[in-house]
Design a protein around this motif. Structure first.
Motif, PDB file in Angstrom:
ATOM      1  N   PRO A  61      -6.661 -28.412  42.268  1.00 37.89           N
ATOM      2  CA  PRO A  61      -6.897 -26.956  43.300  1.00 37.89           C
ATOM      3  C   PRO A  61      -5.596 -26.570  44.138  1.00 37.89           C
ATOM      4  CG  PRO A  61      -7.213 -29.687  43.538  1.00 37.89           C
ATOM      5  CD  PRO A  61      -6.324 -30.146  43.195  1.00 37.89           C
ATOM      6  N   ARG A  62      -5.599 -24.577  43.489  1.00 39.06           N
ATOM      7  CA  ARG A  62      -4.850 -24.496  43.952  1.00 39.06           C
ATOM      8  C   ARG A  62      -5.661 -22.843  44.473  1.00 39.06           C
ATOM      9  NH1 ARG A  62      -2.180 -23.970  38.811  1.00 39.06           N
ATOM     10  NH2 ARG A  62      -3.802 -25.013  36.759  1.00 39.06           N
ATOM     11  N   TRP A  63      -4.640 -22.090  45.026  1.00 39.63           N
ATOM     12  CA  TRP A  63      -5.222 -20.846  45.444  1.00 39.63           C
ATOM     13  C   TRP A  63      -6.354 -20.802  46.318  1.00 39.63           C
ATOM     14  CZ3 TRP A  63      -3.154 -17.981  40.265  1.00 39.63           C
ATOM     15  CH2 TRP A  63      -1.671 -17.764  40.381  1.00 39.63           C
ATOM     16  N   PRO A  64      -6.702 -21.560  46.663  1.00 35.30           N
ATOM     17  CA  PRO A  64      -7.975 -21.715  47.416  1.00 35.30           C
ATOM     18  C   PRO A  64      -9.376 -21.082  48.045  1.00 35.30           C
ATOM     19  CG  PRO A  64      -6.326 -22.759  49.018  1.00 35.30           C
ATOM     20  CD  PRO A  64      -5.211 -22.556  47.810  1.00 35.30           C
ATOM     21  N   ALA A  65      -7.972 -19.685  48.417  1.00 35.11           N
ATOM     22  CA  ALA A  65      -9.017 -18.407  49.267  1.00 35.11           C
ATOM     23  C   ALA A  65      -9.601 -17.243  48.028  1.00 35.11           C
ATOM     24  CB  ALA A  65      -8.006 -17.623  49.406  1.00 35.11           C
ATOM     25  N   MET A  66      -9.553 -18.074  46.225  1.00 33.36           N
ATOM     26  CA  MET A  66     -10.087 -17.497  45.139  1.00 33.36           C
ATOM     27  C   MET A  66     -11.705 -18.158  45.146  1.00 33.36           C
ATOM     28  SD  MET A  66      -8.255 -15.423  44.048  1.00 33.36           S
ATOM     29  CE  MET A  66      -9.408 -15.509  42.152  1.00 33.36           C
ATOM     30  N   THR A  67     -11.485 -19.217  46.021  1.00 29.71           N
ATOM     31  CA  THR A  67     -13.011 -20.563  45.657  1.00 29.71           C
ATOM     32  C   THR A  67     -13.875 -20.218  46.944  1.00 29.71           C
ATOM     33  OG1 THR A  67     -11.397 -21.984  45.476  1.00 29.71           O
ATOM     34  CG2 THR A  67     -11.533 -21.575  43.353  1.00 29.71           C
ATOM     35  N   ALA A  68     -13.047 -19.626  47.355  1.00 33.32           N
ATOM     36  CA  ALA A  68     -14.081 -20.029  49.203  1.00 33.32           C
ATOM     37  C   ALA A  68     -14.479 -18.529  49.776  1.00 33.32           C
ATOM     38  CB  ALA A  68     -13.017 -20.452  49.676  1.00 33.32           C
ATOM     39  N   GLY A  69     -15.553 -18.704  50.677  1.00 31.35           N
ATOM     40  CA  GLY A  69     -16.031 -17.335  50.779  1.00 31.35           C
ATOM     41  C   GLY A  69     -16.433 -16.690  49.963  1.00 31.35           C
ATOM     42  N   ALA A  70     -16.263 -15.289  50.434  1.00 35.16           N
ATOM     43  CA  ALA A  70     -16.883 -13.647  49.417  1.00 35.16           C
ATOM     44  C   ALA A  70     -16.527 -14.409  48.415  1.00 35.16           C
ATOM     45  CB  ALA A  70     -16.558 -13.107  50.301  1.00 35.16           C
ATOM     46  N   LEU A 124     -14.413 -21.024  32.262  1.00 33.74           N
ATOM     47  CA  LEU A 124     -12.950 -20.890  33.037  1.00 33.74           C
ATOM     48  C   LEU A 124     -13.621 -20.592  34.390  1.00 33.74           C
ATOM     49  CD1 LEU A 124     -10.641 -19.095  30.286  1.00 33.74           C
ATOM     50  CD2 LEU A 124     -10.575 -21.415  31.579  1.00 33.74           C
ATOM     51  N   LEU A 125     -14.293 -19.811  34.505  1.00 36.55           N
ATOM     52  CA  LEU A 125     -14.814 -19.447  35.961  1.00 36.55           C
ATOM     53  C   LEU A 125     -15.329 -20.959  36.769  1.00 36.55           C
ATOM     54  CD1 LEU A 125     -16.616 -15.859  35.640  1.00 36.55           C
ATOM     55  CD2 LEU A 125     -14.635 -16.553  37.043  1.00 36.55           C
ATOM     56  N   ALA A 126     -16.595 -21.291  35.411  1.00 39.99           N
ATOM     57  CA  ALA A 126     -17.047 -22.535  36.217  1.00 39.99           C
ATOM     58  C   ALA A 126     -16.037 -23.725  36.268  1.00 39.99           C
ATOM     59  CB  ALA A 126     -18.160 -22.957  35.433  1.00 39.99           C
ATOM     60  N   VAL A 127     -15.051 -24.055  35.602  1.00 41.92           N
ATOM     61  CA  VAL A 127     -14.140 -24.566  35.607  1.00 41.92           C
ATOM     62  C   VAL A 127     -13.748 -24.246  36.946  1.00 41.92           C
ATOM     63  CG1 VAL A 127     -12.039 -25.843  34.520  1.00 41.92           C
ATOM     64  CG2 VAL A 127     -13.861 -25.593  33.430  1.00 41.92           C
ATOM     65  N   GLY A 128     -13.041 -23.677  37.049  1.00 42.10           N
ATOM     66  CA  GLY A 128     -12.107 -22.868  38.338  1.00 42.10           C
ATOM     67  C   GLY A 128     -13.179 -23.512  39.372  1.00 42.10           C
ATOM     68  N   LEU A 129     -14.274 -22.616  39.567  1.00 39.98           N
ATOM     69  CA  LEU A 129     -14.736 -23.334  40.629  1.00 39.98           C
ATOM     70  C   LEU A 129     -15.088 -24.316  40.970  1.00 39.98           C
ATOM     71  CD1 LEU A 129     -17.453 -20.588  40.236  1.00 39.98           C
ATOM     72  CD2 LEU A 129     -15.384 -20.564  42.188  1.00 39.98           C
ATOM     73  N   ARG A 189     -15.916 -16.562  46.713  1.00 33.32           N
ATOM     74  CA  ARG A 189     -17.063 -17.661  45.757  1.00 33.32           C
ATOM     75  C   ARG A 189     -18.005 -16.683  45.225  1.00 33.32           C
ATOM     76  NH1 ARG A 189     -17.794 -23.216  44.765  1.00 33.32           N
ATOM     77  NH2 ARG A 189     -19.322 -23.854  44.662  1.00 33.32           N
ATOM     78  N   ARG A 190     -18.939 -15.766  45.809  1.00 34.72           N
ATOM     79  CA  ARG A 190     -20.248 -15.730  45.489  1.00 34.72           C
ATOM     80  C   ARG A 190     -20.203 -14.408  45.185  1.00 34.72           C
ATOM     81  NH1 ARG A 190     -23.446 -13.405  49.659  1.00 34.72           N
ATOM     82  NH2 ARG A 190     -24.967 -13.030  48.662  1.00 34.72           N
ATOM     83  N   LEU A 191     -18.711 -14.246  44.505  1.00 29.40           N
ATOM     84  CA  LEU A 191     -18.165 -13.198  43.419  1.00 29.40           C
ATOM     85  C   LEU A 191     -18.196 -13.578  42.516  1.00 29.40           C
ATOM     86  CD1 LEU A 191     -17.262  -9.826  42.531  1.00 29.40           C
ATOM     87  CD2 LEU A 191     -14.871 -10.795  43.238  1.00 29.40           C
ATOM     88  N   ASP A 243      -9.719 -24.070  41.435  1.00 28.27           N
ATOM     89  CA  ASP A 243      -8.325 -23.767  41.096  1.00 28.27           C
ATOM     90  C   ASP A 243      -8.691 -22.144  40.739  1.00 28.27           C
ATOM     91  OD1 ASP A 243      -6.416 -23.148  39.010  1.00 28.27           O
ATOM     92  OD2 ASP A 243      -6.549 -24.947  38.499  1.00 28.27           O
ATOM     93  N   GLY A 244      -8.113 -21.350  41.659  1.00 28.44           N
ATOM     94  CA  GLY A 244      -8.000 -20.098  41.541  1.00 28.44           C
ATOM     95  C   GLY A 244      -7.007 -19.382  40.190  1.00 28.44           C
ATOM     96  N   LEU A 245      -6.100 -20.724  39.343  1.00 26.79           N
ATOM     97  CA  LEU A 245      -5.648 -19.588  37.994  1.00 26.79           C
ATOM     98  C   LEU A 245      -6.989 -19.708  37.127  1.00 26.79           C
ATOM     99  CD1 LEU A 245      -3.222 -19.369  36.904  1.00 26.79           C
ATOM    100  CD2 LEU A 245      -2.548 -21.816  36.693  1.00 26.79           C
ATOM    101  N   PHE A 246      -7.512 -21.027  37.255  1.00 25.67           N
ATOM    102  CA  PHE A 246      -8.705 -21.108  36.091  1.00 25.67           C
ATOM    103  C   PHE A 246      -9.981 -19.087  36.253  1.00 25.67           C
ATOM    104  CE2 PHE A 246      -6.349 -24.065  34.116  1.00 25.67           C
ATOM    105  CZ  PHE A 246      -6.804 -24.484  33.276  1.00 25.67           C
ATOM    106  N   VAL A 247      -9.588 -19.399  37.479  1.00 22.61           N
ATOM    107  CA  VAL A 247     -10.618 -18.572  38.621  1.00 22.61           C
ATOM    108  C   VAL A 247     -10.114 -17.051  37.600  1.00 22.61           C
ATOM    109  CG1 VAL A 247     -11.620 -17.321  39.353  1.00 22.61           C
ATOM    110  CG2 VAL A 247     -12.046 -19.763  40.161  1.00 22.61           C
ATOM    111  N   LEU A 248      -8.766 -16.958  37.908  1.00 24.90           N
ATOM    112  CA  LEU A 248      -8.567 -15.185  37.298  1.00 24.90           C
ATOM    113  C   LEU A 248      -8.681 -15.211  35.741  1.00 24.90           C
ATOM    114  CD1 LEU A 248      -5.573 -14.747  40.089  1.00 24.90           C
ATOM    115  CD2 LEU A 248      -6.915 -13.867  39.592  1.00 24.90           C
TER     116      LEU A 248
END
Length: 200
Positions: free
Chosen positions: A112-121, A157-162, A123-125, A166-171
C-alpha cells in the motif's frame, strides 16, 4: 499475496467438472469483491505467446463489463453469450498458471502506497482506464506481435494496483496503456502508408 489469490482461483477452475469452463464459473468462484481479481486473471493468457481461440474476445469483453460495473459502483451485467461461452480447460489452465507465475515475481514489490491514486474519484478513473484497456484487448489484431500483450500488461498493473492499493502500480498501468496506444498508432500509420503506397 496476489499470486496466491490467483493460484487459488485457478485451482477452483481446474476442479470444475467437464472439459471446459465458462466466465460465469470464474466470476461465481471469485465473488462480487473479486471483480478486479477476475480482470487480472483475464490478462494472464496474453502475457505469454500462446494463442487460445476466442479468449481475446471473451476476456476482453469481461474486462470491459466488469470494470464498467466498478466504475458505476453496481453489480455487473454480462450477456449470456459471453458468460456461457465454453473455454477449453486443458488449454486454458496451464496458460493461466504460467501467467500467475510471472505475476508472482512482482509480489514482493506490491505494498500500500500513494493511497490517493486508488481512492475516490481517481479509483473511478482507474476503472475507466481498465475499460479502455479491455477495448484495446478486443481489437482484432491477434496475429500481430504484442497487440494483445501490450494492453494486457497495462490492465494487469492497474488491477493489481487497485487490489493492493498501490498507487505506483496504478501509474505503471497508465504507462502500459499509453505505450499500447502508441504501438497501435504506429501499426495504424504503417497500415495507412502501406495502403497509400499500394493503391496511391
Amino acid at each position: 499475496m496476489l499470486s496466491a489469490l490467483l493460484a487459488s482461483l485457478i485451482d477452483e477452475i481446474e476442479r470444475t467438472p467437464g472439459d471446459s469452463v465458462t466466465l460465469r464459473t470464474m466470476i461465481e468462484r471469485s465473488g462480487r469483491e473479486g471483480m478486479l481479481l477476475v480482470c487480472a486473471l483475464a490478462t494472464l493468457p496474453f502475457l505469454i505467446p500462446v494463442s487460445i481461440p476466442g479468449v481475446s474476445t471473451v476476456f476482453g469483453a469481461a474486462i470491459v463489463l466488469l470494470a464498467g460495473a466498478l466504475f458505476m459502483n453496481r453489480l455487473p451485467w454480462l450477456p449470456r453469450r459471453v458468460l456461457d461461452r465454453p473455454l477449453d480447460t486443458a488449454r486454458l489452465v496451464p496458460v493461466l498458471r504460467k501467467g500467475a507465475g510471472l505475476v508472482g515475481r512482482v509480489d514482493h514489490w506490491l505494498r500500500p502506497r500513494w493511497p490517493a491514486m486508488t481512492a475516490g474519484a481517481l479509483r473511478r478513473l482507474n476503472c475507466a482506464a481498465i475499460v479502455f484497456g479491455g477495448l484495446l484487448l478486443m481489437a482484432p489484431l491477434g496475429p500481430i506481435p504484442f497487440s494483445n500483450t501490450a494492453p494486457a500488461v497495462g490492465i494487469l498493473l492497474l488491477a493489481v494496483g487497485l487490489l493492493q492499493r498501490d498507487g505506483l502500480f496504478v501509474l505503471l498501468g497508465y504507462l502500459g496503456l499509453g505505450l499500447s496506444v502508441a504501438y497501435f498508432g504506429v501499426l495504424g500509420y504503417l497500415a495507412w502508408t502501406g495502403g497509400t503506397y499500394l493503391f496511391g
